[in-house]
Design a protein around this motif. Structure first.
Motif, mmCIF file in Angstrom:
data_model
loop_
_atom_site.group_PDB
_atom_site.id
_atom_site.type_symbol
_atom_site.label_atom_id
_atom_site.label_comp_id
_atom_site.label_asym_id
_atom_site.label_seq_id
_atom_site.Cartn_x
_atom_site.Cartn_y
_atom_site.Cartn_z
ATOM 1 N N VAL A 17 0.840 -1.201 0.000
ATOM 2 C CA VAL A 17 0.000 0.000 0.000
ATOM 3 C C VAL A 17 0.875 1.252 0.000
ATOM 4 O O VAL A 17 0.635 2.196 -0.763
ATOM 5 N N ALA A 18 1.900 1.283 0.846
ATOM 6 C CA ALA A 18 2.778 2.456 0.916
ATOM 7 C C ALA A 18 3.484 2.689 -0.420
ATOM 8 O O ALA A 18 3.565 3.836 -0.895
ATOM 9 N N LEU A 19 3.959 1.634 -1.049
ATOM 10 C CA LEU A 19 4.626 1.782 -2.343
ATOM 11 C C LEU A 19 3.659 2.282 -3.413
ATOM 12 O O LEU A 19 4.012 3.127 -4.245
ATOM 13 N N THR A 20 2.427 1.790 -3.383
ATOM 14 C CA THR A 20 1.432 2.247 -4.361
ATOM 15 C C THR A 20 1.067 3.704 -4.110
ATOM 16 O O THR A 20 0.929 4.484 -5.059
ATOM 17 N N LEU A 21 0.910 4.091 -2.838
ATOM 18 C CA LEU A 21 0.615 5.496 -2.544
ATOM 19 C C LEU A 21 1.740 6.408 -3.013
ATOM 20 O O LEU A 21 1.485 7.506 -3.520
ATOM 21 N N ARG A 22 2.970 5.979 -2.869
ATOM 22 C CA ARG A 22 4.103 6.779 -3.356
ATOM 23 C C ARG A 22 4.011 6.949 -4.873
ATOM 24 O O ARG A 22 4.269 8.028 -5.399
ATOM 25 N N SER A 23 3.627 5.886 -5.558
ATOM 26 C CA SER A 23 3.477 5.962 -7.010
ATOM 27 C C SER A 23 2.339 6.903 -7.397
ATOM 28 O O SER A 23 2.462 7.697 -8.334
ATOM 29 N N ALA A 29 0.090 11.669 -9.639
ATOM 30 C CA ALA A 29 -1.149 12.457 -9.538
ATOM 31 C C ALA A 29 -1.012 13.665 -8.616
ATOM 32 O O ALA A 29 -1.879 14.523 -8.613
ATOM 33 N N GLY A 30 0.030 13.702 -7.808
ATOM 34 C CA GLY A 30 0.232 14.818 -6.899
ATOM 35 C C GLY A 30 -0.393 14.587 -5.534
ATOM 36 O O GLY A 30 -1.326 13.797 -5.390
ATOM 37 N N PRO A 31 0.129 15.278 -4.511
ATOM 38 C CA PRO A 31 -0.383 15.109 -3.153
ATOM 39 C C PRO A 31 -1.804 15.636 -2.984
ATOM 40 O O PRO A 31 -2.511 15.232 -2.063
ATOM 41 N N GLU A 83 -5.254 14.513 -0.536
ATOM 42 C CA GLU A 83 -5.996 15.452 0.311
ATOM 43 C C GLU A 83 -7.461 15.553 -0.108
ATOM 44 O O GLU A 83 -8.347 15.662 0.740
ATOM 45 N N ARG A 84 -7.719 15.502 -1.403
ATOM 46 C CA ARG A 84 -9.086 15.606 -1.905
ATOM 47 C C ARG A 84 -9.953 14.422 -1.488
ATOM 48 O O ARG A 84 -11.138 14.570 -1.226
ATOM 49 N N HIS A 85 -9.351 13.244 -1.435
ATOM 50 C CA HIS A 85 -10.139 12.027 -1.209
ATOM 51 C C HIS A 85 -9.995 11.437 0.187
ATOM 52 O O HIS A 85 -10.616 10.411 0.474
ATOM 53 N N TRP A 86 -9.204 12.024 1.063
ATOM 54 C CA TRP A 86 -8.974 11.443 2.393
ATOM 55 C C TRP A 86 -10.253 11.496 3.221
ATOM 56 O O TRP A 86 -10.808 12.560 3.460
#
Length: 138
Positions: A100-106, A111-113, A117-120
Motif C-alpha cells: 500500500v505504501a509503495l502504491t501510494l508513493r506511485s 497524480a500529486g499530493p 488530500e481531496r479524497h482522504w
C-alpha cells in the motif's frame, strides 16, 4: 525428461526464485518501516486507507495508469492469499502495508499530493500519517 516438463520446471524454478527475492525485500522493508513506526500507523489507518484507495481508483481526473494500479492494489488486498503468508513474523503482516505504501508513493508521484488530500476520508492526523507513508514531507 521430456522437453515440456523440463521447460515447466525451469519456469517454476524461476518463479520461485523471484518470489523468494520479493519476500526477502519485504522482510528488509518491513524491518525498516517497523523501526520508524510507519507499519503501526499503516495498520491503524487501514479502514480509512482502503476508502481512500477506492475513492482514488474511481476518480476519472487521475491518469488511467494510476487508476489501474489502484484497482490492482484493491484486488490484491481483497485476495485471501498473500505474497507472504501471515505465519511468517513481521513480513507476513507487513506485506500489505508495504505494498500500500509503495502504491501510494506511485500515486503521489503521478497524480500529486492534492489527490490524497481531496479524497482522504479520515482525520487530519490520519492524513498526516498517510502523507508520511507516501513519502511526503510535512
Amino acid at each position: 525428461m521430456s522437453q515440456p516438463w523440463s521447460t515447466a520446471l525451469v519456469v517454476l524454478g524461476g518463479l520461485l526464485l523471484v518470489w523468494l527475492l520479493l519476500v526477502a525485500a519485504l522482510v528488509v522493508a518491513g524491518r525498516r518501516d517497523e523501526r520508524s513506526g510507519r507499519l503501526a500507523e499503516a495498520l491503524r489507518l487501514l479502514p480509512d486507507v482502503v476508502r481512500l484507495l477506492r475513492r482514488l481508483a474511481g476518480d476519472r481526473d487521475l491518469p488511467r495508469g494510476v487508476r489501474v494500479r489502484l484497482w490492482l492494489l484493491l484486488a490484491y488486498l481483497a485476495m485471501p492469499l498473500d505474497l507472504v503468508p501471515d505465519v511468517i513474523p513481521v513480513a507476513g503482516y507487513a506485506d500489505d502495508a508495504i505494498v500500500v505504501a509503495l502504491t501510494l508513493r506511485s500515486v503521489v508521484r503521478h497524480a500529486g499530493p492534492q489527490a490524497l488530500e481531496r479524497h482522504w476520508p479520515g482525520t487530519p492526523d490520519g492524513l498526516a500519517a498517510v502523507r508520511r507513508l507516501a513519502g511526503l514531507r510535512e
